[in-house]
Design a protein around this motif. Sequence first.
Motif, PDB file in Angstrom:
ATOM      1  N   GLY A  12       0.796  -1.236   0.000  1.00 44.41           N
ATOM      2  CA  GLY A  12       0.000   0.000   0.000  1.00 44.41           C
ATOM      3  C   GLY A  12       0.817   1.269   0.000  1.00 44.41           C
ATOM      4  N   THR A  13       2.147   1.143  -0.100  1.00 44.63           N
ATOM      5  CA  THR A  13       2.981   2.343   0.038  1.00 44.63           C
ATOM      6  C   THR A  13       3.081   3.158  -1.246  1.00 44.63           C
ATOM      7  OG1 THR A  13       4.949   1.055  -0.522  1.00 44.63           O
ATOM      8  CG2 THR A  13       4.425   1.330   1.835  1.00 44.63           C
ATOM      9  N   ARG A  14       2.836   2.524  -2.386  1.00 42.67           N
ATOM     10  CA  ARG A  14       2.964   3.262  -3.655  1.00 42.67           C
ATOM     11  C   ARG A  14       2.127   2.576  -4.736  1.00 42.67           C
ATOM     12  NH1 ARG A  14       8.615   0.531  -4.028  1.00 42.67           N
ATOM     13  NH2 ARG A  14       8.097  -1.055  -5.561  1.00 42.67           N
ATOM     14  N   GLY A  15       2.116   3.206  -5.909  1.00 49.42           N
ATOM     15  CA  GLY A  15       1.470   2.605  -7.078  1.00 49.42           C
ATOM     16  C   GLY A  15      -0.006   2.304  -6.862  1.00 49.42           C
ATOM     17  N   ILE A  16      -0.412   1.140  -7.365  1.00 47.12           N
ATOM     18  CA  ILE A  16      -1.818   0.746  -7.331  1.00 47.12           C
ATOM     19  C   ILE A  16      -2.307   0.609  -5.878  1.00 47.12           C
ATOM     20  CG2 ILE A  16      -3.362  -1.209  -7.830  1.00 47.12           C
ATOM     21  CD1 ILE A  16      -1.728  -1.565 -10.477  1.00 47.12           C
ATOM     22  N   GLY A  17      -1.468   0.017  -5.020  1.00 53.19           N
ATOM     23  CA  GLY A  17      -1.869  -0.181  -3.618  1.00 53.19           C
ATOM     24  C   GLY A  17      -2.152   1.137  -2.923  1.00 53.19           C
ATOM     25  N   ASN A  89      -4.912  -8.174  -1.160  1.00 51.98           N
ATOM     26  CA  ASN A  89      -3.589  -8.752  -1.432  1.00 51.98           C
ATOM     27  C   ASN A  89      -3.070  -8.143  -2.725  1.00 51.98           C
ATOM     28  OD1 ASN A  89      -3.527 -10.726   0.771  1.00 51.98           O
ATOM     29  ND2 ASN A  89      -5.268 -11.624  -0.298  1.00 51.98           N
ATOM     30  N   ASN A  90      -2.305  -7.078  -2.579  1.00 56.00           N
ATOM     31  CA  ASN A  90      -1.885  -6.314  -3.759  1.00 56.00           C
ATOM     32  C   ASN A  90      -0.382  -6.374  -4.005  1.00 56.00           C
ATOM     33  OD1 ASN A  90      -2.056  -3.918  -5.749  1.00 56.00           O
ATOM     34  ND2 ASN A  90      -0.663  -3.195  -4.143  1.00 56.00           N
ATOM     35  N   ALA A  91       0.439  -6.610  -2.966  1.00 57.64           N
ATOM     36  CA  ALA A  91       1.899  -6.600  -3.147  1.00 57.64           C
ATOM     37  C   ALA A  91       2.271  -7.620  -4.217  1.00 57.64           C
ATOM     38  CB  ALA A  91       2.595  -6.934  -1.832  1.00 57.64           C
ATOM     39  N   GLY A 154       7.680 -16.356 -15.076  1.00 62.31           N
ATOM     40  CA  GLY A 154       7.298 -16.512 -13.662  1.00 62.31           C
ATOM     41  C   GLY A 154       6.137 -15.607 -13.282  1.00 62.31           C
ATOM     42  N   TYR A 155       6.154 -14.384 -13.803  1.00 63.99           N
ATOM     43  CA  TYR A 155       5.116 -13.421 -13.407  1.00 63.99           C
ATOM     44  C   TYR A 155       3.724 -13.849 -13.889  1.00 63.99           C
ATOM     45  CZ  TYR A 155       2.653  -8.973 -12.895  1.00 63.99           C
ATOM     46  OH  TYR A 155       1.731  -8.004 -12.558  1.00 63.99           O
ATOM     47  N   PRO A 156       3.532 -14.115 -15.203  1.00 57.63           N
ATOM     48  CA  PRO A 156       2.207 -14.586 -15.610  1.00 57.63           C
ATOM     49  C   PRO A 156       1.827 -15.907 -14.937  1.00 57.63           C
ATOM     50  CG  PRO A 156       3.750 -14.612 -17.469  1.00 57.63           C
ATOM     51  CD  PRO A 156       4.407 -13.875 -16.359  1.00 57.63           C
TER      52      PRO A 156
HETATM   53  P1  NAD Z   1       4.823  -1.119  -7.214  1.00 59.43           P
HETATM   54  O1  NAD Z   1       6.138  -1.773  -7.459  1.00 59.43           O
HETATM   55  O2  NAD Z   1       4.645   0.330  -7.502  1.00 59.43           O
HETATM   56  O3  NAD Z   1       4.373  -1.413  -5.710  1.00 59.43           O
HETATM   57  C1  NAD Z   1       4.557  -2.667  -5.157  1.00 59.43           C
HETATM   58  C2  NAD Z   1       4.150  -2.651  -3.721  1.00 59.43           C
HETATM   59  O4  NAD Z   1       4.421  -3.960  -3.221  1.00 59.43           O
HETATM   60  C3  NAD Z   1       4.929  -1.676  -2.859  1.00 59.43           C
HETATM   61  O5  NAD Z   1       4.055  -1.092  -1.909  1.00 59.43           O
HETATM   62  C4  NAD Z   1       5.942  -2.577  -2.126  1.00 59.43           C
HETATM   63  O6  NAD Z   1       6.228  -2.120  -0.800  1.00 59.43           O
HETATM   64  C5  NAD Z   1       5.213  -3.894  -2.060  1.00 59.43           C
HETATM   65  N1  NAD Z   1       6.157  -5.000  -2.028  1.00 59.43           N
HETATM   66  C6  NAD Z   1       7.089  -5.311  -2.971  1.00 59.43           C
HETATM   67  N2  NAD Z   1       7.813  -6.372  -2.536  1.00 59.43           N
HETATM   68  C7  NAD Z   1       7.313  -6.720  -1.328  1.00 59.43           C
HETATM   69  C8  NAD Z   1       7.641  -7.721  -0.373  1.00 59.43           C
HETATM   70  N3  NAD Z   1       8.611  -8.619  -0.584  1.00 59.43           N
HETATM   71  N4  NAD Z   1       6.939  -7.778   0.788  1.00 59.43           N
HETATM   72  C9  NAD Z   1       5.947  -6.909   1.013  1.00 59.43           C
HETATM   73  N5  NAD Z   1       5.571  -5.939   0.157  1.00 59.43           N
HETATM   74  C10 NAD Z   1       6.270  -5.849  -0.992  1.00 59.43           C
HETATM   75  O7  NAD Z   1       3.796  -2.020  -7.996  1.00 59.43           O
HETATM   76  P2  NAD Z   1       2.390  -1.716  -8.723  1.00 59.43           P
HETATM   77  O8  NAD Z   1       2.678  -1.518 -10.156  1.00 59.43           O
HETATM   78  O9  NAD Z   1       1.580  -0.741  -7.995  1.00 59.43           O
HETATM   79  O10 NAD Z   1       1.779  -3.187  -8.590  1.00 59.43           O
HETATM   80  C11 NAD Z   1       0.887  -3.561  -7.565  1.00 59.43           C
HETATM   81  C12 NAD Z   1       0.210  -4.833  -7.997  1.00 59.43           C
HETATM   82  O11 NAD Z   1      -0.390  -4.634  -9.262  1.00 59.43           O
HETATM   83  C13 NAD Z   1       1.164  -6.017  -8.176  1.00 59.43           C
HETATM   84  O12 NAD Z   1       0.555  -7.201  -7.698  1.00 59.43           O
HETATM   85  C14 NAD Z   1       1.358  -6.095  -9.678  1.00 59.43           C
HETATM   86  O13 NAD Z   1       1.671  -7.394 -10.104  1.00 59.43           O
HETATM   87  C15 NAD Z   1      -0.003  -5.647 -10.151  1.00 59.43           C
HETATM   88  N6  NAD Z   1      -0.057  -5.131 -11.536  1.00 59.43           N
HETATM   89  C16 NAD Z   1       0.571  -3.976 -11.875  1.00 59.43           C
HETATM   90  C17 NAD Z   1       0.470  -3.498 -13.190  1.00 59.43           C
HETATM   91  C18 NAD Z   1       1.132  -2.218 -13.621  1.00 59.43           C
HETATM   92  O14 NAD Z   1       1.151  -1.944 -14.833  1.00 59.43           O
HETATM   93  N7  NAD Z   1       1.639  -1.396 -12.730  1.00 59.43           N
HETATM   94  C19 NAD Z   1      -0.267  -4.229 -14.139  1.00 59.43           C
HETATM   95  C20 NAD Z   1      -0.894  -5.406 -13.747  1.00 59.43           C
HETATM   96  C21 NAD Z   1      -0.795  -5.839 -12.437  1.00 59.43           C
END
Ligand code: NAD
Length: 247
Positions: A12-17, A89-91, A154-156
């Motif tokens: 939840g610290t950045r991005g989508i979360g 569950n977003n990480a 691995g990711y997909p």
């Molecule tokens: P991001 O890298 O900006 O953020 C990831 C978050 O996960 C951060 O808050 C970080 O602290 C946390 N994190 C990373 N490793 C961790 C660990 N080992 N333990 C605990 N927390 C951890 O990512 P995002 O782009 O916001 O992605 C968030 C979710 O969305 C992910 O599950 C990603 O697969 C999914 N997603 C992202 C996109 C995209 O284009 N950005 C597209 C499809 C799916």
Amino acid sequence: MLKGKVAVVTGGTRGIGYAIVKKFLENGASVVLWGSRQETVDRALERLRQDNPDWQVTGMAPDLGSYEEVARALDSVKKKYGKIDIMVNNAGISARDSLYDYNPEDFDRIMDLNVNSVFRCSKAAAAIMREHGGGVILNTSSMVSFYGQPAGSGYPASKFALNGLTKSLARELGRDHIRVNAVAPGVTRTDMMEAVPQEVIEPIVRTIPLGRLGEAEDIANAFLFLASDMASYITGAIIPVDGAAMT
Ligand code: NAD
């Protein structure tokens, strides 16, 4: 839409979360955001409190790799708020290496965070939700969970597994009034994407029928809907929020 609800959001610290945390707060929830390090958690909390000092938001950095630590952290949320209504569950992490260069340890690391930690958090959260009559578990999947991608298998693979976990837990936990769904974002503009050059982004955008990348808020809106009582008859769904993009 979430007045009186208590939510936990991993990553939840950045991005989508972060966008999900903000959206939930704007809609009246109390939120506990989780991140991988306490300092990034504290920075996110500071930003949110600057936006609105009245928001009920706290943060923690439990090790998602340890079931005991996750269970302890969720128990402390229950002690503070009396319940947990929503577990997001977003990480998640990814790597784009070809199979020939793929480090097997990276494959394990991706599976452990993107799948196993979702299992750990769901198991501990569901036990608490069941005690007070139900709840909602939401997972961040990806558009690549439908089609795969040409490198970085691995990711997909992890997101296909996450969809399977989502659908299975939905069928298992329905009787406990726990709904389980996932959102599958397309290419979404997060902080990381800011560093990607325009000449890389433009060809991607040209293939997206809606003609733009997703915004983190587009994704957060779907989470808000699924977390709310408006989605009270939706479970086991993987909802694409991708502008009809295909990798
Ligand atoms: P991001 O890298 O900006 O953020 C990831 C978050 O996960 C951060 O808050 C970080 O602290 C946390 N994190 C990373 N490793 C961790 C660990 N080992 N333990 C605990 N927390 C951890 O990512 P995002 O782009 O916001 O992605 C968030 C979710 O969305 C992910 O599950 C990603 O697969 C999914 N997603 C992202 C996109 C995209 O284009 N950005 C597209 C499809 C799916």
